[in-house]
Scaffold this active site. Structure first.
Site, PDB file in Angstrom:
ATOM      1  N   HIS A 158      -1.498  10.905  -1.708  1.00 35.95           N
ATOM      2  CA  HIS A 158      -2.751  10.394  -1.144  1.00 35.95           C
ATOM      3  C   HIS A 158      -3.715  11.509  -0.753  1.00 35.95           C
ATOM      4  O   HIS A 158      -4.871  11.521  -1.175  1.00 35.95           O
ATOM      5  CB  HIS A 158      -2.473   9.521   0.080  1.00 35.95           C
ATOM      6  N   ASP A 181      -1.795   6.462  -5.372  1.00 35.02           N
ATOM      7  CA  ASP A 181      -2.907   7.407  -5.448  1.00 35.02           C
ATOM      8  C   ASP A 181      -2.558   8.497  -6.448  1.00 35.02           C
ATOM      9  O   ASP A 181      -1.439   9.025  -6.425  1.00 35.02           O
ATOM     10  CB  ASP A 181      -3.155   8.050  -4.083  1.00 35.02           C
ATOM     11  N   HIS A 236       0.820  -1.202   0.000  1.00 34.88           N
ATOM     12  CA  HIS A 236       0.000   0.000   0.000  1.00 34.88           C
ATOM     13  C   HIS A 236       0.857   1.257   0.000  1.00 34.88           C
ATOM     14  O   HIS A 236       1.632   1.489   0.931  1.00 34.88           O
ATOM     15  CB  HIS A 236      -0.892  -0.029   1.241  1.00 34.88           C
ATOM     16  N   GLU A 252       0.538  -0.255  -4.680  1.00 36.68           N
ATOM     17  CA  GLU A 252      -0.660   0.572  -4.814  1.00 36.68           C
ATOM     18  C   GLU A 252      -0.265   2.028  -4.724  1.00 36.68           C
ATOM     19  O   GLU A 252       0.673   2.379  -4.005  1.00 36.68           O
ATOM     20  CB  GLU A 252      -1.652   0.206  -3.690  1.00 36.68           C
ATOM     21  N   GLU A 280      -5.039   3.929  -7.850  1.00 33.53           N
ATOM     22  CA  GLU A 280      -6.270   4.541  -7.371  1.00 33.53           C
ATOM     23  C   GLU A 280      -6.398   5.978  -7.879  1.00 33.53           C
ATOM     24  O   GLU A 280      -5.516   6.809  -7.651  1.00 33.53           O
ATOM     25  CB  GLU A 280      -6.332   4.563  -5.838  1.00 33.53           C
TER      26      GLU A 280
END
Length: 294
Positions: A85, A72, A43, A70, A153
């Site tokens: 993020h 953002d 993450h 992962e 994301e």
């Protein structure tokens, strides 16, 4: 700005263990087919041990042996996609010192050149001083160099009209929309059902995921445009996971569940017992040890 006093000690510990844990990422294919253990996603990179969403964090995930990272994605004032993020820069950079009069320091109020001046590592530990906020293109190039895979994301798309199309454009320019990447190395997710629906409409071949825990009765409408439902681990049960698995997603395959954010062994084993397909974690090494994930 706050400093992580344990960061240096953690980094020292990791330095002793990296050679044991492996210097190359695994070659396992994405998805649960043929596997009984969940996929482990790093993450924001290995963000328990390096500043989140930086190149250092994904490099560390690679050295720890993890394929999947992962991130953002948000957009600057002048239209550059960057990997951060929060929708402000205050928590993870020194923006308050560099631009003290620009409160509340929203990403959308700064140009890419201004953001490139910021230190995105010192808040975590002195050893990461000088780390930068990467552009999406820089991030993609590093993931490619590391032979990793990406769970991307799109963050707060309501703040950035058209970000779905722009993200796909950058992915295409970076070589991430060919058959090999789309079939094995890329998933696009969002908390916005509309965003996921737009991405699926623009590129139906891309694997997509909705972040959230819809009621079982609502799951079929999500299955029309997405392949995965990715919930917070505290919101699910084995029955709910089974209900997701019982539906065919947008690509005609059983829908999957990747849960977040799981950082301890007990919770990792708990969600494994529920039957999840993947675990998104700040501590991928801890989760791998607990569940034998790949």
């Amino acid at each position: 700005m706050y400093v992580r006093p344990a960061a240096a000690a953690t980094a020292a510990f990791l330095g002793l263990t990296l050679s044991v844990l492996g210097a190359s990422a695994s070659s396992a294919a994405p998805g649960p087919a043929g596997f009984t253990n969940p996929t482990v996603y790093a993450h924001r990179g290995a963000s328990a041990y390096a500043p989140e969403n930086t190149l250092d964090a994904i490099d560390l995930a690679m050295r720890l042996g993890f394929d999947w990272v992962e991130n953002d994605v948000q957009r600057t004032k002048d239209g550059e996609l960057v990997v951060v993020h929060d929708d402000t820069l205050a928590r993870t950079t020194d923006v308050e010192q560099v631009f003290p009069a620009r409160k509340p320091w929203r990403i959308a109020d700064f140009t890419a050149a201004e953001i490139a001046r910021l230190d995105a590592g010192s808040w975590f530990g002195e050893e990461y001083a000088g780390a930068r906020v990467p552009t999406l293109r820089e991030y993609l190039d590093r993931v490619q160099r590391n032979h990793q895979r990406l769970l991307l994301e799109i963050k707060k798309p309501e703040l950035y009209p058209g970000i779905e199309e722009q993200t796909l454009q950058v992915l295409g320019e970076a070589g991430w929309l060919d058959d090999q990447h789309v079939s094995r190395r890329l998933v696009v997710q969002s908390f916005s059902a509309d965003c996921v629906r737009i991405v699926h409409g623009l590129r139906p071949d891309i694997v997509t995921a909705f972040l959230g825990t819809p009621p079982v009765a609502d799951l079929p409408r999500y299955a029309a445009f997405t392949d995965r439902i990715n919930p917070w681990h505290t919101t699910i049960s084995g029955d709910w996971v089974a209900a997701v698995h019982g539906l065919l997603g947008a690509h005609g395959k059983a829908m999957e569940v990747d849960t977040w954010i799981v950082d301890d062994e007990a919770t990792a084993r708990k969600v494994q017992d529920m039957g999840v397909d993947g675990i998104i974690t700040n501590k991928p090494d801890v989760v791998r040890e607990a569940v034998g994930g790949y």
